[in-house]
Design an enzyme around this catalytic site. Structure first.
Site, PDB file in Angstrom:
ATOM      1  CG  LEU A  12      28.543 -95.846  70.720  1.00  0.00           C
ATOM      2  CD1 LEU A  12      28.519 -96.883  69.595  1.00  0.00           C
ATOM      3  CD2 LEU A  12      28.941 -96.513  72.044  1.00  0.00           C
ATOM      4  CB  ALA A  60      32.271 -90.719  79.023  1.00  0.00           C
ATOM      5  CE1 TYR A  61      37.866 -84.098  79.154  1.00  0.00           C
ATOM      6  CE2 TYR A  61      38.528 -84.679  81.374  1.00  0.00           C
ATOM      7  CZ  TYR A  61      38.743 -84.000  80.197  1.00  0.00           C
ATOM      8  OH  TYR A  61      39.866 -83.214  80.067  1.00  0.00           O
ATOM      9  CB  THR A 101      37.185 -97.914  78.693  1.00  0.00           C
ATOM     10  OG1 THR A 101      38.483 -97.954  78.094  1.00  0.00           O
ATOM     11  CG2 THR A 101      37.361 -97.533  80.157  1.00  0.00           C
ATOM     12  CE1 TYR A 125      37.370 -92.506  79.265  1.00  0.00           C
ATOM     13  CE2 TYR A 125      38.865 -94.306  78.751  1.00  0.00           C
ATOM     14  CZ  TYR A 125      37.652 -93.683  78.592  1.00  0.00           C
ATOM     15  OH  TYR A 125      36.706 -94.243  77.763  1.00  0.00           O
TER      16      TYR A 125
END
Ligand SMILES: NC(=O)c1ccc[n+]([C@@H]2O[C@H](COP(=O)([O-])OP(=O)(O)OC[C@H]3O[C@@H](n4cnc5c(N)ncnc54)[C@H](OP(=O)(O)O)[C@@H]3O)[C@@H](O)[C@H]2O)c1
Length: 287
Positions: A12, A60-61, A101, A125
């Site tokens: 992104l 982010a991971y 998310t 996550y």
């Protein structure tokens, strides 16, 4: 706008950097090499020096299966890292947009998730992102939390690219048909996020392309539009166990986005534009 962005080299991030530069904003963009979110002092100095109106936190991971095996790392980056940025934003008087998310939900609903629905993550996550959302709302009540889903784009590995690769070498590919969500083109998302900043958005906003499908339906469309002969076979999640559980249904209601008068194209339309702009090797399979 004066913008500072974390996560510039991600899927992104690359499109958002392009979108912001196209609009001639004053952009300072950092990748992981410039700033590890876990380094509070570094994050704070970079924010203080760039004095942004808006901070866009994309970094982010994001390896959903990796997060299951590396819980500490997932929380260090996705939770503590986000808290570091939020504290820096508060000190600098900057607005913060945090990318989150659909995986903050468990997927037990059968109608689109509203922003008021309770978070109930089923994997590490999603849990790290959900806890970050809660903490950020405490630190910065004006934070904008942009939840999105199933990203695809030209900036890196993504589902359509994987399907095109597999379909060019195999007569048949198996794809799960019992997880439903909304594929989202990073280019459409980037332009919607910029509009949300301009509209001074706050609170939770759901930002995905319109419509929804299963991964099998998504793959069928990719192969069909590309004119490839490969057959797509529907399978169940149980047949393809992965380290992290995924929500069976994670469609996000667009009501919160429409409240800002921002509207996203259908995912099928987005996919066609993605395929038309795919790199030469992939584009060559177009009819
Ligand atoms: N991809 C999706 O389907 C999806 C769906 C819903 C929400 N989101 C959210 O949308 C945002 C953008 O996703 P994306 O797919 O563009 O992610 P991405 O391609 O994985 O990009 C994330 C970037 O963050 C960097 N990063 C990792 N650890 C870091 C750290 N400790 N400090 C600073 N940077 C670090 C990564 O660098 P390295 O690559 O070098 O590690 C990468 O460049 C994320 O916040 C993600 O959670 C994504």
């Amino acid at each position: 706008m004066r913008v500072t962005l974390f996560g510039a080299s991600g899927l992104l991030g690359q499109d958002l950097v392009r979108e912001l530069n196209r609009e001639q904003n004053q952009l300072t963009a950092f990748s992981v090499e410039d700033a590890d979110l876990r380094n509070h002092a570094r994050v704070r100095n970079l924010v203080r020096d760039s004095r942004p109106e808006w901070i866009l936190l994309l970094a982010a991971y994001t390896d959903v299966d990796g997060c299951e095996a590396n819980r500490d790392l997932a929380f260090a980056v996705n939770y503590e890292g986000a808290v570091n940025v939020a504290q820096a934003a508060r000190e600098a008087g900057s607005r913060l947009m945090f990318l989150s998310t659909d995986y903050v939900f468990d997927g037990s609903k059968r109608s689109p998730y509203e922003t008021s629905d309770a978070r109930k993550p089923i994997g590490v996550y999603g849990e790290s992102k959900a806890r970050a959302e809660e903490r950020l709302l405490e630190i910065l009540p004006e934070v904008c939390i942009a939840r999105t889903s199933w990203l695809f784009g030209h900036g890196g590995k993504c589902f359509p690219a994987t399907v095109l690769k597999l379909a060019s070498t195999r007569p048949e590919i198996s794809v799960v048909n019992d997880q439903r969500g909304s594929p989202t083109f990073t280019r459409d998302l980037a332009s919607a996020l910029v509009e949300l900043c301009r509209a001074s958005a706050r609170g939770i906003v759901h930002v995905t392309n319109s419509g929804n499908c299963t991964w099998y339906e998504f793959a069928t469309e990719i192969v069909g539009v590309s004119g490839m002969p490969a057959k797509v076979k529907p399978v169940t999640t149980a047949e393809f166990p992965r380290p992290a559980r995924r929500p069976a249904y994670s469609v996000l209601s667009p009501a919160s986005l429409h409240a800002y008068n921002v509207h996203m194209p259908e995912w099928q339309d987005a996919l066609r534009r993605y395929l038309a702009g795919a790199p030469a090797a992939s584009a060559s399979v177009l009819p």
